[in-house]
Scaffold this active site. Structure first.
Site, PDB file in Angstrom:
ATOM      1  CB  SER A 292      -0.762  -3.548  -8.320  1.00 28.96           C
ATOM      2  OG  SER A 292      -1.310  -2.265  -8.485  1.00 28.96           O
TER       3      SER A 292
HETATM    4  N1  SAH Z   1       1.086   1.595 -10.599  1.00 27.27           N
HETATM    5  C1  SAH Z   1       1.484   1.684  -9.228  1.00 27.27           C
HETATM    6  C2  SAH Z   1       0.359   1.377  -8.264  1.00 27.27           C
HETATM    7  C3  SAH Z   1      -0.150   2.629  -7.802  1.00 27.27           C
HETATM    8  S1  SAH Z   1      -1.464   2.708  -6.647  1.00 27.27           S
HETATM    9  C4  SAH Z   1       2.695   0.824  -8.939  1.00 27.27           C
HETATM   10  O1  SAH Z   1       3.149   0.113  -9.843  1.00 27.27           O
HETATM   11  O2  SAH Z   1       3.222   0.890  -7.835  1.00 27.27           O
HETATM   12  C5  SAH Z   1      -2.348   4.045  -7.397  1.00 27.27           C
HETATM   13  C6  SAH Z   1      -1.644   5.360  -7.457  1.00 27.27           C
HETATM   14  O3  SAH Z   1      -2.507   6.259  -8.154  1.00 27.27           O
HETATM   15  C7  SAH Z   1      -1.362   5.986  -6.101  1.00 27.27           C
HETATM   16  O4  SAH Z   1      -0.009   6.271  -5.990  1.00 27.27           O
HETATM   17  C8  SAH Z   1      -2.211   7.260  -6.126  1.00 27.27           C
HETATM   18  O5  SAH Z   1      -1.621   8.348  -5.439  1.00 27.27           O
HETATM   19  C9  SAH Z   1      -2.323   7.543  -7.616  1.00 27.27           C
HETATM   20  N2  SAH Z   1      -3.434   8.398  -8.023  1.00 27.27           N
HETATM   21  C10 SAH Z   1      -4.700   8.444  -7.519  1.00 27.27           C
HETATM   22  N3  SAH Z   1      -5.434   9.382  -8.156  1.00 27.27           N
HETATM   23  C11 SAH Z   1      -4.597   9.949  -9.087  1.00 27.27           C
HETATM   24  C12 SAH Z   1      -4.761  10.987 -10.059  1.00 27.27           C
HETATM   25  N4  SAH Z   1      -5.899  11.676 -10.184  1.00 27.27           N
HETATM   26  N5  SAH Z   1      -3.707  11.299 -10.858  1.00 27.27           N
HETATM   27  C13 SAH Z   1      -2.521  10.637 -10.734  1.00 27.27           C
HETATM   28  N6  SAH Z   1      -2.311   9.661  -9.825  1.00 27.27           N
HETATM   29  C14 SAH Z   1      -3.339   9.317  -9.018  1.00 27.27           C
END
Ligand code: SAH
Length: 259
Positions: free
Chosen positions: A108
């Site tokens: 993000s």
């Molecule tokens: N917090 C992260 C941003 C992640 S983007 C950072 O600091 O880099 C969102 C993430 O959520 C992605 O990696 C995606 O694979 C994950 N995601 C999506 N659905 C999910 C689920 N049901 N359980 C766990 N992770 C999930």
């Protein structure tokens, strides 16, 4: 006497001086410049972080609400964001945008990480669940502010990579699990705070259940192609749930399939 004096004292003395000189030369030509360059590089990144915090987060352009929590700002100045992006993106690590991290996912935008952390309103004693580990950056920020961070990622490769990145003494209060975060992390529940970093159309009921009374959850709610609202959910001491939309955001979708 003269000869043995030369052999016993002058030659060893001369040899030691020579050795010492050579060692110093090696030290200067190899070790010192390397350490120096590394320090220079670190100082450069620190400068970029301070600038990122000031220009994007604490004194942002007028249309943005500034983030004021000093501890959040300090964590944003501390965590080396450039170690959480792909090698080819290092030069853009402190820019005012999200970046791709592979598998169609993103790290993000710095402002959003800071804002969500501020909205979450954490205390040093908190146990926090993050759903959507991604790069591990948000978890690293939280690790400086709370007692324990549990983070769940559904894409195995990302979860494993983040786990490796977070294997440093400063992040020893972070645990990563590869699983569907819809179910939260039952063994570690209840949580004082829950942060979800992927957008859901419906708040997963298991997450609401694993939030302790008096706890808060920050989650983007909305579909992939509709407006998403960063939402603050509060559970009262009696278990009553209230929701407040904070601002429109754009997140990758919450998925249900393990990859
Ligand atoms: N917090 C992260 C941003 C992640 S983007 C950072 O600091 O880099 C969102 C993430 O959520 C992605 O990696 C995606 O694979 C994950 N995601 C999506 N659905 C999910 C689920 N049901 N359980 C766990 N992770 C999930």
């Amino acid at each position: 006497m003269g000869q043995s004096y030369v052999r016993k004292i002058i030659i060893p003395l001369f040899a030691s001086a020579l050795m010492f000189g050579m060692l110093m030369m090696i030290h200067r030509s190899i070790l010192v410049p390397k350490a120096h360059a590394e320090n220079q590089e670190e100082a450069g990144f620190l400068l970029l972080r301070k600038r990122m915090v000031k220009d994007q987060i604490s004194h942002p352009p007028g249309y943005r609400e500034p983030v004021q929590d000093e501890e959040v700002l300090a964590a944003m100045r501390t965590v080396p964001r450039h170690l959480f992006v792909r090698k080819q993106d290092i030069s853009r690590a402190y820019g005012d945008y999200p970046l791709p991290i592979g598998y169609g996912q993103t790290i993000s935008q710095p402002y959003i990480v800071a804002l969500m952390t501020e909205i979450l309103d954490v205390s040093p004693d908190d146990k926090v669940l993050e759903v959507g580990t991604g790069s591990g950056y948000q978890a690293a920020i939280l690790s400086h502010l709370v007692r324990q961070v549990y983070t769940v990622e559904i894409v195995r490769a990302l979860g494993e990579q983040a786990e490796k990145r977070l294997r440093r003494p400063e992040y020893r209060n972070v645990q990563v699990k590869v699983a569907d975060g819809y179910y939260g992390w039952k063994e570690q529940a209840p949580f004082d705070r829950i942060i979800v970093t992927a957008a859901t159309t419906l708040v997963p009921p298991p997450l609401l259940k694993q939030l302790r009374p008096g706890g808060k959850m920050c989650i983007p709610v909305g579909g992939q192609y509709t407006v998403q609202s960063l939402t603050l959910i509060e559970k009262s001491e009696k278990g009553k749930i209230t929701m407040r939309k904070m601002l429109p955001v754009r997140f990758v979708p919450f998925t249900r399939s393990m990859r």
